[in-house]
Every structure is written in C-alpha cells, then in structure tokens.
Design a protein around this motif. Structure first.
Motif, PDB file in Angstrom:
ATOM      1  N   HIS A 139     -10.440  -0.221  15.494  1.00 28.27           N
ATOM      2  CA  HIS A 139     -11.785  -0.696  15.165  1.00 28.27           C
ATOM      3  C   HIS A 139     -12.093  -0.549  13.680  1.00 28.27           C
ATOM      4  O   HIS A 139     -12.740  -1.419  13.078  1.00 28.27           O
ATOM      5  CB  HIS A 139     -12.822   0.067  16.004  1.00 28.27           C
ATOM      6  N   HIS A 140     -11.648   0.530  13.071  1.00 32.09           N
ATOM      7  CA  HIS A 140     -11.940   0.775  11.662  1.00 32.09           C
ATOM      8  C   HIS A 140     -10.865   0.207  10.728  1.00 32.09           C
ATOM      9  O   HIS A 140     -10.893   0.491   9.518  1.00 32.09           O
ATOM     10  CB  HIS A 140     -12.096   2.281  11.409  1.00 32.09           C
ATOM     11  N   LYS A 141      -9.960  -0.566  11.279  1.00 30.02           N
ATOM     12  CA  LYS A 141      -8.947  -1.266  10.480  1.00 30.02           C
ATOM     13  C   LYS A 141      -8.215  -0.312   9.525  1.00 30.02           C
ATOM     14  O   LYS A 141      -8.047  -0.579   8.342  1.00 30.02           O
ATOM     15  CB  LYS A 141      -9.583  -2.411   9.692  1.00 30.02           C
ATOM     16  N   ILE A 142      -7.776   0.786  10.089  1.00 31.20           N
ATOM     17  CA  ILE A 142      -7.088   1.787   9.272  1.00 31.20           C
ATOM     18  C   ILE A 142      -5.781   1.225   8.722  1.00 31.20           C
ATOM     19  O   ILE A 142      -5.411   1.489   7.570  1.00 31.20           O
ATOM     20  CB  ILE A 142      -6.849   3.060  10.106  1.00 31.20           C
ATOM     21  N   LEU A 143      -5.070   0.417   9.538  1.00 32.80           N
ATOM     22  CA  LEU A 143      -3.814  -0.141   9.060  1.00 32.80           C
ATOM     23  C   LEU A 143      -4.034  -1.103   7.897  1.00 32.80           C
ATOM     24  O   LEU A 143      -3.218  -1.182   6.975  1.00 32.80           O
ATOM     25  CB  LEU A 143      -3.082  -0.853  10.205  1.00 32.80           C
ATOM     26  N   GLU A 144      -5.135  -1.841   7.924  1.00 36.54           N
ATOM     27  CA  GLU A 144      -5.460  -2.726   6.796  1.00 36.54           C
ATOM     28  C   GLU A 144      -5.683  -1.911   5.526  1.00 36.54           C
ATOM     29  O   GLU A 144      -5.211  -2.265   4.446  1.00 36.54           O
ATOM     30  CB  GLU A 144      -6.715  -3.543   7.117  1.00 36.54           C
ATOM     31  N   THR A 145      -6.423  -0.814   5.681  1.00 31.42           N
ATOM     32  CA  THR A 145      -6.694   0.030   4.514  1.00 31.42           C
ATOM     33  C   THR A 145      -5.409   0.641   3.974  1.00 31.42           C
ATOM     34  O   THR A 145      -5.183   0.674   2.757  1.00 31.42           O
ATOM     35  CB  THR A 145      -7.683   1.141   4.891  1.00 31.42           C
ATOM     36  N   LEU A 146      -4.560   1.114   4.884  1.00 30.08           N
ATOM     37  CA  LEU A 146      -3.300   1.697   4.434  1.00 30.08           C
ATOM     38  C   LEU A 146      -2.423   0.654   3.743  1.00 30.08           C
ATOM     39  O   LEU A 146      -1.732   0.949   2.762  1.00 30.08           O
ATOM     40  CB  LEU A 146      -2.551   2.312   5.621  1.00 30.08           C
ATOM     41  N   TYR A 147      -2.431  -0.582   4.266  1.00 32.73           N
ATOM     42  CA  TYR A 147      -1.654  -1.645   3.597  1.00 32.73           C
ATOM     43  C   TYR A 147      -2.138  -1.837   2.159  1.00 32.73           C
ATOM     44  O   TYR A 147      -1.328  -1.962   1.232  1.00 32.73           O
ATOM     45  CB  TYR A 147      -1.793  -2.949   4.370  1.00 32.73           C
ATOM     46  N   THR A 148      -3.454  -1.848   1.967  1.00 31.80           N
ATOM     47  CA  THR A 148      -3.994  -2.031   0.620  1.00 31.80           C
ATOM     48  C   THR A 148      -3.551  -0.903  -0.300  1.00 31.80           C
ATOM     49  O   THR A 148      -3.165  -1.126  -1.453  1.00 31.80           O
ATOM     50  CB  THR A 148      -5.523  -2.098   0.678  1.00 31.80           C
ATOM     51  N   LEU A 149      -3.609   0.335   0.223  1.00 32.42           N
ATOM     52  CA  LEU A 149      -3.182   1.478  -0.591  1.00 32.42           C
ATOM     53  C   LEU A 149      -1.691   1.418  -0.886  1.00 32.42           C
ATOM     54  O   LEU A 149      -1.250   1.748  -1.990  1.00 32.42           O
ATOM     55  CB  LEU A 149      -3.529   2.782   0.133  1.00 32.42           C
ATOM     56  N   GLY A 150      -0.903   0.997   0.110  1.00 32.74           N
ATOM     57  CA  GLY A 150       0.541   0.900  -0.104  1.00 32.74           C
ATOM     58  C   GLY A 150       0.902  -0.197  -1.081  1.00 32.74           C
ATOM     59  O   GLY A 150       1.811  -0.046  -1.895  1.00 32.74           O
ATOM     60  N   LYS A 151       0.182  -1.302  -1.009  1.00 30.08           N
ATOM     61  CA  LYS A 151       0.455  -2.379  -1.943  1.00 30.08           C
ATOM     62  C   LYS A 151       0.169  -1.972  -3.381  1.00 30.08           C
ATOM     63  O   LYS A 151       0.918  -2.295  -4.304  1.00 30.08           O
ATOM     64  CB  LYS A 151      -0.383  -3.603  -1.567  1.00 30.08           C
ATOM     65  N   ALA A 152      -0.940  -1.219  -3.564  1.00 27.19           N
ATOM     66  CA  ALA A 152      -1.274  -0.733  -4.905  1.00 27.19           C
ATOM     67  C   ALA A 152      -0.396   0.439  -5.320  1.00 27.19           C
ATOM     68  O   ALA A 152      -0.368   0.793  -6.506  1.00 27.19           O
ATOM     69  CB  ALA A 152      -2.743  -0.328  -4.944  1.00 27.19           C
ATOM     70  N   ASP A 153       0.283   1.038  -4.330  1.00 26.59           N
ATOM     71  CA  ASP A 153       1.124   2.210  -4.586  1.00 26.59           C
ATOM     72  C   ASP A 153       0.343   3.286  -5.333  1.00 26.59           C
ATOM     73  O   ASP A 153       0.801   3.851  -6.330  1.00 26.59           O
ATOM     74  CB  ASP A 153       2.375   1.837  -5.365  1.00 26.59           C
ATOM     75  N   CYS A 154      -0.850   3.554  -4.818  1.00 21.81           N
ATOM     76  CA  CYS A 154      -1.737   4.539  -5.449  1.00 21.81           C
ATOM     77  C   CYS A 154      -2.085   5.619  -4.429  1.00 21.81           C
ATOM     78  O   CYS A 154      -2.649   5.314  -3.366  1.00 21.81           O
ATOM     79  CB  CYS A 154      -3.005   3.859  -5.944  1.00 21.81           C
ATOM     80  N   PRO A 155      -1.769   6.868  -4.718  1.00 23.18           N
ATOM     81  CA  PRO A 155      -1.012   7.366  -5.863  1.00 23.18           C
ATOM     82  C   PRO A 155       0.463   6.970  -5.765  1.00 23.18           C
ATOM     83  O   PRO A 155       0.894   6.493  -4.710  1.00 23.18           O
ATOM     84  CB  PRO A 155      -1.198   8.882  -5.754  1.00 23.18           C
ATOM     85  N   PRO A 156       1.233   7.149  -6.827  1.00 27.22           N
ATOM     86  CA  PRO A 156       2.647   6.739  -6.801  1.00 27.22           C
ATOM     87  C   PRO A 156       3.393   7.328  -5.608  1.00 27.22           C
ATOM     88  O   PRO A 156       3.308   8.523  -5.337  1.00 27.22           O
ATOM     89  CB  PRO A 156       3.191   7.283  -8.128  1.00 27.22           C
ATOM     90  N   GLY A 157       4.113   6.476  -4.888  1.00 27.61           N
ATOM     91  CA  GLY A 157       4.822   6.893  -3.671  1.00 27.61           C
ATOM     92  C   GLY A 157       4.041   6.588  -2.411  1.00 27.61           C
ATOM     93  O   GLY A 157       4.531   6.840  -1.311  1.00 27.61           O
ATOM     94  N   MET A 158       2.831   6.026  -2.536  1.00 32.31           N
ATOM     95  CA  MET A 158       2.016   5.743  -1.353  1.00 32.31           C
ATOM     96  C   MET A 158       2.640   4.639  -0.505  1.00 32.31           C
ATOM     97  O   MET A 158       2.525   4.656   0.723  1.00 32.31           O
ATOM     98  CB  MET A 158       0.607   5.350  -1.792  1.00 32.31           C
ATOM     99  N   LYS A 159       3.307   3.665  -1.135  1.00 35.82           N
ATOM    100  CA  LYS A 159       3.947   2.593  -0.369  1.00 35.82           C
ATOM    101  C   LYS A 159       4.986   3.164   0.588  1.00 35.82           C
ATOM    102  O   LYS A 159       5.101   2.731   1.740  1.00 35.82           O
ATOM    103  CB  LYS A 159       4.596   1.598  -1.326  1.00 35.82           C
ATOM    104  N   GLN A 160       5.728   4.135   0.128  1.00 35.53           N
ATOM    105  CA  GLN A 160       6.742   4.771   0.972  1.00 35.53           C
ATOM    106  C   GLN A 160       6.091   5.456   2.164  1.00 35.53           C
ATOM    107  O   GLN A 160       6.573   5.362   3.294  1.00 35.53           O
ATOM    108  CB  GLN A 160       7.523   5.772   0.129  1.00 35.53           C
ATOM    109  N   GLN A 161       4.960   6.149   1.932  1.00 36.83           N
ATOM    110  CA  GLN A 161       4.260   6.840   3.015  1.00 36.83           C
ATOM    111  C   GLN A 161       3.695   5.848   4.025  1.00 36.83           C
ATOM    112  O   GLN A 161       3.732   6.077   5.236  1.00 36.83           O
ATOM    113  CB  GLN A 161       3.133   7.704   2.429  1.00 36.83           C
ATOM    114  N   VAL A 162       3.171   4.719   3.534  1.00 37.01           N
ATOM    115  CA  VAL A 162       2.591   3.722   4.429  1.00 37.01           C
ATOM    116  C   VAL A 162       3.677   3.091   5.299  1.00 37.01           C
ATOM    117  O   VAL A 162       3.504   2.891   6.503  1.00 37.01           O
ATOM    118  CB  VAL A 162       1.845   2.654   3.610  1.00 37.01           C
ATOM    119  N   LEU A 163       4.811   2.758   4.694  1.00 38.26           N
ATOM    120  CA  LEU A 163       5.911   2.191   5.468  1.00 38.26           C
ATOM    121  C   LEU A 163       6.383   3.150   6.553  1.00 38.26           C
ATOM    122  O   LEU A 163       6.647   2.744   7.688  1.00 38.26           O
ATOM    123  CB  LEU A 163       7.074   1.846   4.534  1.00 38.26           C
TER     124      LEU A 163
END
Length: 842
Positions: free
Chosen positions: A181-205
């Motif tokens: 409901h809160h679209k957490i996966l959408e938010t995580l995708y945005t954070l992973g795409k920006a890779d903020c903080p560095p290494g966030m894309k790896q955590q999201v994947l």
C-alpha cells in the motif's frame, strides 16, 4: 593570545637554535586549525621581539619573502579561510561517523533488551528508521555500510518471512499489505537508482532478490511489485563490470525463475515502448510522465493492444551499437536486454548465470513473449556473432583427429589450463570455446518455444553456416577443406536440437523433394561439392567427407535419407518394365556352392526371445514377397539372399575361416542391435510398410540412383584398387544405409534377385568383381600372403617386410567382410519382418 604562550614554551625548549614549529598559515588561523593533523613549517625568531625571520624569506620570489608577504596578504587570507573550512568539515564528518557507530551499537542493545513489538509495528519502525535517515542526514557521501540501512532492510525481510510462516498459505498479512500500500518497493527503487548513499543500489537489489525468493505467495501480479521490478530490471547491465554485477544477475535470475513457475506473468514484462514512463530529454535528464503512468493498471501490453486493435505495432529494429540500447518501435523485453548485456561481462560466472536466465526465458510458452524475444531483442545477434567470432579464432589448419577426439564439451562447465591445452595441440582452447558456445546455442534452441526456436535456428544458418562455413567448405586448398570438413563433422555430431538440425540439413543438402536427375544434381553447389569430395584425389579428404555423411545419416531426420536416396527410389524405376512372361527365368533353388544353413543354429527356427525382434521394434517395412517374386516361402527367400552374399567371394579368396573369432555370427549380433536402434529412430517417420505397387509406379521414367549412391557405387567398383582405410569407410556408409527399414531401400540394396532395368546397377551388382579370380591367380603364394595380411590387420602378427600387392589383398579381405555384414543385415531384417507379419513362417 594562546599561540603566544605556545611559542614561548616552545622557544624555551629550543633556545640553542632559536627555532620553533608553528602551523602553516600564520597566527591569523591558529584558533581554527587542528594541530594534530596539519603540516608544520620551520620559522626562526630573534630575541622573541616579534620580528620574524625565515631563511626562505631571502629567496627571490618566495612566498615567504617579506615584500611578497606584504603584497600578497589578501591571497593568503583566502587560502587560510578555505583551509579552515575544510578542517571543520573533516571534523564534523569524523564526529558523525563516531556518532553513527555509537547509535548502531546502542540500537542493537535496545532491540535485544526491549520487549518484542507486534510485527506490523516493528516493520513500520524499521521502515521509518530508513526514511528518517534521509530526512535527518545531510551527508550523502558516507557509504551505506556505515549506516543502519542494511540492518533495517534485513529486519524488514525477516519480519515478512516470519509473518508468512505464521499465516495460512496464500493469506496476505498486515506487514505485506503495508509494503504494497505504501509503495515501499517504488521508494527503494528510487533510492537504488540514485545510489544514495553510495552502495544503496546493491542493498536494494539484494532486498528485491530475497523478497522474491523467500516469500512464497505470488507477488509479481501486484502492480506495486511488478512495476518497480520492471524499473529495476532496466538498471541492470547498464554498466559493464559494475560493482553491483553479482547482485544484478542474482536479481534477474530470480525474476526468470518466477516467470518459469508462472509463465503467464511474462506479459507484465513485455513493455509497450509507446507507453514507457521514463523518457529522456536531449540533455539526458530523465523525466517521469505522470499522465502516462496514471491510466496504467498493470495490464499487459498484449491485452491493451487487443482492446485497441487500431493502434499499429511498429516493426523491431535491433541495434548492435551499444550494449544496452535496443532501438525498436514496438515492444521492449527489458529482462532479456539486461541479461544480454551481462553476457558481455568479463566475469565468467556472471556470463554463465546470464545464459541460464536466457534459457529460462526462451522456454516460456507464451507466443507474445517468443515473438518479442526474437524480433525486439538482440538475442539472435548474440548467438550468431559470438559463434562466428569463436569460429574465426580457430587455427587455419588443425589435425582432423584432434578435432574428432577432443573431449565432449558442455557449455558453462569447461575448465581449462592454457599451458596444458597448448601442450596437447595448438588451438585446443579455441576449439573448446567454440564447441562450448555451439553447445549453448544448441541447448537454447532445444529448450526454446517452437516459433522462437525456428527463428534462432534460421539466424544461425544464415549468419554462421552460409556466411562463414560455406566459403570454407567450397575453397580449393586441401588443408582448408580437410580442417573445415572435420569441424563440420564435429558440429553435426554435437547438434541435437530439432530446429537447428533441420536448418543445418537444409544448408548441407538443400530443401528439394523432387527426384534427382543428372541434370539437377549440381543444382545445390555445396551439396554437389561435398558428395564429390567423397571421391576426392586426396584420400584424407575422401575419408573425412565419408565420415561426415556417415554421421549425417545417423541423425534422426527424415529429410536426410529422402534427399540422398529415397527420392530417387520412390518410383521403383530401377526394376525392369516387362511383363512377367517376357522376363528371363531366374535360377531356381540355391547356387551350387551355397552353404547349407539348415543345420546352422544361427538360422534355426528356435530363435531365443532375446535375439528375436518383437513386432513393435520394426514398422514391418522390410519388403514382403513382391508380386514379381515367385518364391515358395520366406525361409527359402532369406537363405537364398544370405547365401548369395556369402558366396559372392570365391572360396579361394576367403581367409576368415583360418582365423578364430571372425565368423559370420559376430556380424549377426551387431546387426541385431544396430537394426533395433535404427528402427527406434524411424518409428515416427511416415514411411510406407510395403513397396509402392508397380502399377502405381512410373517405370518408364529413366532411373538415376542419385549423386550420393553414384559416388558410393563408383567407389565400391574400385574396392580392389583403393587404400584400406577408404574401403572401410565406404563399406561403413553402405552398411548403415542398408540398415534402414524402408522397403525400397531394402529392395534396392539387399535383394540380389530383383530384375534390374537395362543400364541400372544395384549394390549387389557393383560388388560382384568379375576379374577377382583372374587377378588373384597372378599373385604367387596368394593364400599365405592373404592370411598374413589379415593377421596383421587384426594385430595378431607384427609388422614385417612389405608384401607385394598389399592394396589388392586388403581389398579382398574388406570385400569378404562386407559381404558377411550384408548377409547378416538381410537375415536380421527378414526375421524381424517375420516376427511382426504372418507372411513369413520362419
């Protein structure tokens, strides 16, 4: 000031040299400099009266020259301010890092001691802890591993897994509802795409991968799952050798496995390019079109196109300019595109995993996915381009024996040692790489959906076989012909997928179905050239090409035998077209020198169940008594045929009865086993059970045995004048052709009593050597020499002095053995027909 006290104290310790150390930058910045980290420079003070003197000051143009100090005061002031600002930032970063670690330790201690919260509250707490980090922290340069984000994400996964275990199968809990409901996966995708903080894309994947792997209930049908998953897929493979490659391939493979479990979900990943929410401005800035996203309900593009049939779908145009670009005007299959990009990774493990993911996707039964796979992705280009590059990396000249005997290769499993491979033979590593990728192409096409398999196989035929291999096979260099033919033989042996085999056979033999004539036998240049190579001046090329055809006729494809043999035998116009009463009477009974087989247990009526073929093992396609055969019963028929072959070589030219273990019975056992195997291959072919009735045959049309049989018969006619190895290979091909349970083929190759039309020849008529007795009588001590040659060939006698007429002696031995083999094949086929048909009472 504080600095004066420090200088005074330092001066008291160094009165002898009148030298102390002060921070670079002078007195103006002393209150803002970290004295533990900054560099120091030497200064001298005279009498501590405030007059400063430095040995550097006397150097012309020096920064410390008095005149320069006076004139450059403003520049020095700016440098001091920048230095002070940098020092303050480093101090704040150090304090924040220490505080973050302290907070993490404190948090774990509190979580261990505090009473457990309800799962939903705990889940919300961890998620809000992540969001608060972005609200409260202004430093976006610290790596994600220095924060609590990985710990919170791990806790969220554990809570979701625990919640599913505590509930009934298929029931969605409040934590999962909150995530959706809160679209957490959408938010995580945005954070992973920006890779903020560095290494966030790896955590999201990692979070996405574990979520899809650990949660048993279907998540991909939810729009708030498959939409961010689709977006995250686009981020994978964008950069080769990226630090997140391992996480990217793990994520893509788990998506592929989910689609394999539920193939209908693939429609969510066939993206209509005209609806893509992410577009790029000319400057490269990515924009999100809300008006396009708004009506998207998660419906597949195929459903939408069905609702809007008037909207045309543009054709795809694959591009090979960049690894991640796929310039088409239709639909994107981003999952395939990302996997294709990762197959170009320098890490071999990533490449193998990407290939495994592609194999899962091509096997999906959805027609829309198969069409998009072959039309809108670069999969076919990947297969063919890499196959071509591996082939071109092979040495121009290789030993055919090395090519034939190199160990079997399975893609993704080949391990190698460059030094060991080079020590075995030059080019072994390149050959294994080529065969390994060929095996992958073959397995991929074998597993693929039928329409996709046909497209991929056709691409391999056009881009590899026609463009690369055909010029190699058509060249005039004997070394090049030998190497390319040996490679083609190995390719034929290795290919097992039906679609690729079909295209390969069409490439070699053509697609023609009509009867072959002398005028049309050169219609297909490659086919004509290969058959001509069976009778090449070079014995090596002849042997290798004959091996190629021997390998080819054993492949389970009906078109091979039709193209090479059956289309020429279809009308049975090799038979004499005369009324029965006008034909010359056949010799009744058995030949005068026939062997009495009535007492031979091998020909007895009491065949054991193990040696008799059941009716289902054959198609009853061995020809029963034809109307133009006036035989009294099946036993007489088979005995006459067997004796005809056994007695074709006169007793004076036989030597097998002098050597133990070379009798006729050994061929019977081999023929029984091989015939059963051949019948299994031919079970699903639409072969007639009986010969075509003569009244329906066009017996007036001129007969031509076909180019292939013509060359083989020509070779057999020179059996006494050819090298031993050539004779062995020619007879091996003919014996395998005789094994096939087609009535016309059996009649033409194994029936010595058919009435041939004028000018026609059969296998039996070819192997009748009229001048055999005359030639052996000219050789002194023929029988001892013949026996000695046979023992040498069997390894029973060591090689000694050269024997005259060696080629003739070896040819006589091969002819005798070939006649025994044909007799055994005829016997086994007739008994198989008797076991499944009441016509024969054997």
């Amino acid at each position: 000031m504080a600095m004066n006290g420090r200088l005074t104290a330092a001066a008291q310790g160094f009165k002898g040299a009148n030298q102390i150390y002060v921070p670079q930058g002078g007195r103006q910045a002393v209150d803002s400099i970290d004295f533990h980290q900054q560099p120091w420079i030497p200064y001298c003070y005279e009498g501590f009266c405030g007059k400063r003197y430095s040995p550097l000051a006397d150097m012309p143009g020096s920064l410390y020259e008095t005149s320069n100090l006076d004139r450059g005061g403003n520049n020095r002031k700016k440098k001091i301010e920048e230095f002070s600002r940098s020092s303050r930032e480093k101090l704040v970063q150090s304090k924040n890092k220490m505080f973050s670690k302290f907070t993490s330790i404190l948090q774990h201690a509190v979580e261990a001691l505090a009473p457990s919260l309800p799962l939903q509250e705990d889940f919300v707490y961890h998620w809000k802890a992540i969001t608060h980090y972005y609200i409260e922290t202004s430093d976006d340069k610290a790596p994600v591993t220095d924060t609590n984000i990985p710990s919170h994400l791990e806790q969220m996964l554990d809570i979701l897994t625990q919640e599913e275990e505590e509930r009934e199968s298929g029931e969605t809990g409040p934590c999962m509802e909150y995530l959706l409901h809160h679209k957490i996966l959408e938010t995580l995708y945005t954070l992973g795409k920006a890779d903020c903080p560095p290494g966030m894309k790896q955590q999201v994947l990692t979070f996405y991968t574990k979520l899809l792997a650990h949660i048993r209930q279907p998540l991909l049908p939810h729009i708030n799952v498959h939409r961010p998953v689709q977006k995250l897929i686009r981020l994978c493979g964008e950069v080769l050798a990226a630090p997140t490659e391992n996480e990217e391939i793990q994520f893509l493979c788990i998506v592929c496995s989910k689609l394999k479990q539920d193939p209908y979900l693939v429609d969510f990943f066939l993206e209509n390019k005209s609806k893509r929410p992410d577009t790029k401005t000319p400057g490269g800035t990515e924009l999100v079109k809300d008006n396009v996203l708004a009506p998207d309900t998660g419906q597949s593009w195929t459903e939408e196109q069905a609702e809007r049939p008037e909207q045309p779908q543009a054709a795809a145009a694959a591009s090979t300019s960049t690894p991640s670009s796929n310039h088409n005007n239709g639909n994107n299959y981003n999952l395939v595109t990302s996997l294709l990009n990762l197959t170009k990774s320098p890490d071999g493990r990533i490449v193998v995993k990407a290939c495994e993911g592609l194999m899962l996707l091509v096997s999906l039964p959805e027609p829309a996915a198969a069409k998009c796979l072959t039309e809108n992705t670069e999969l076919c280009e990947l297969l063919t381009d890499r196959l071509v590059s591996f082939y071109k990396a092979l040495p121009q000249s290789m030993d055919p024996l090395d090519i034939e005997t190199v160990e079997s290769v399975n893609w993704g499993l080949d391990v190698y040692n460059l030094k060991e491979d080079a020590a075995v033979f030059t080019g072994k590593r390149a050959l294994i790489s080529f065969l390994s990728w060929l095996d992958y192409c073959d397995q991929l096409i074998k597993e693929a959906q039928k329409s996709a398999a046909a497209v991929m196989a056709k691409a391999v035929r056009e881009k590899f076989f026609v463009s690369v291999m055909e010029p190699q096979l058509m060249q005039t260099s004997e070394v090049g012909i030998l190497t390319s033919t040996a490679l083609l033989n190995r390719i034929i042996r290795q290919v097992t997928s039906e679609a690729l085999m079909q295209e390969m056979i069409y490439f070699l033999l053509g697609e023609e179905r009509e009867p072959e004539t002398q005028a049309t036998m050169a219609q297909n240049p490659l086919r004509h050239r290969l058959i001509e190579h069976c009778d090449h001046l070079s014995d090596e090329i002849s042997i290798m090409t004959l091996r190629l055809f021997e390998q080819l006729i054993q492949k389970p494809n009906q078109h091979i035998l039709h193209s090479l043999l059956l289309r020429s035998l279809e009308e049975r116009n090799y038979l004499e077209n005369k009324p029965q009463e006008e034909r010359e009477p056949l010799e009744n009974g058995q030949p005068h020198d026939a062997v009495d087989l009535e007492e031979d247990p091998l020909f007895g009526d009491d065949l054991s169940p193990d040696s008799r073929l059941s009716g289902s093992d054959w198609l009853s396609s061995s020809p029963p008594q034809s109307p133009d055969h006036s035989k009294c019963d099946g036993k007489t028929e088979v005995h006459k045929i067997v004796n005809s072959f056994l007695c074709l070589v006169p007793d004076e030219a036989k030597s097998s009865y002098h050597v133990e273990g070379t009798g006729y019975d050994t061929y019977l056992r081999d023929a029984h086993r091989q015939f059963r195997d051949y019948c299994g291959v031919c079970q699903r072919w639409d072969w007639r059970g009986n010969p075509k009735p003569l009244e329906k045959c066009n017996l007036d049309s001129p007969f031509f045995e076909g180019h292939f049989l013509k060359v083989l018969f020509d070779r057999m006619g020179r059996i006494l004048d050819q090298p031993y190895d050539v004779n062995l290979q020619v007879t091996a091909v003919l014996s395998k052709l005789s094994m096939f349970p087609h009535p016309h083929l059996h009649e033409y190759l194994l029936d010595p009593y058919i009435n041939l039309a004028p000018g026609c020849r059969s296998l039996f008529s070819v192997i009748v050597v009229g001048d055999l007795m005359l030639r052996i009588q000219r050789i002194p001590d023929f029988t001892p020499k013949l026996l000695l040659v046979r023992k040498r060939l069997l390894g029973l006698e060591p090689e000694g002095i050269n024997i005259d007429h060696m080629t003739l002696l070896e040819g006589v031995i091969v002819l005798e053995e070939f006649c025994k083999e044909l007799a055994a094949i005829a016997f086994v086929k007739y008994h198989a027909a008797a076991a499944s048909s009441p016509i024969f009472n054997i």
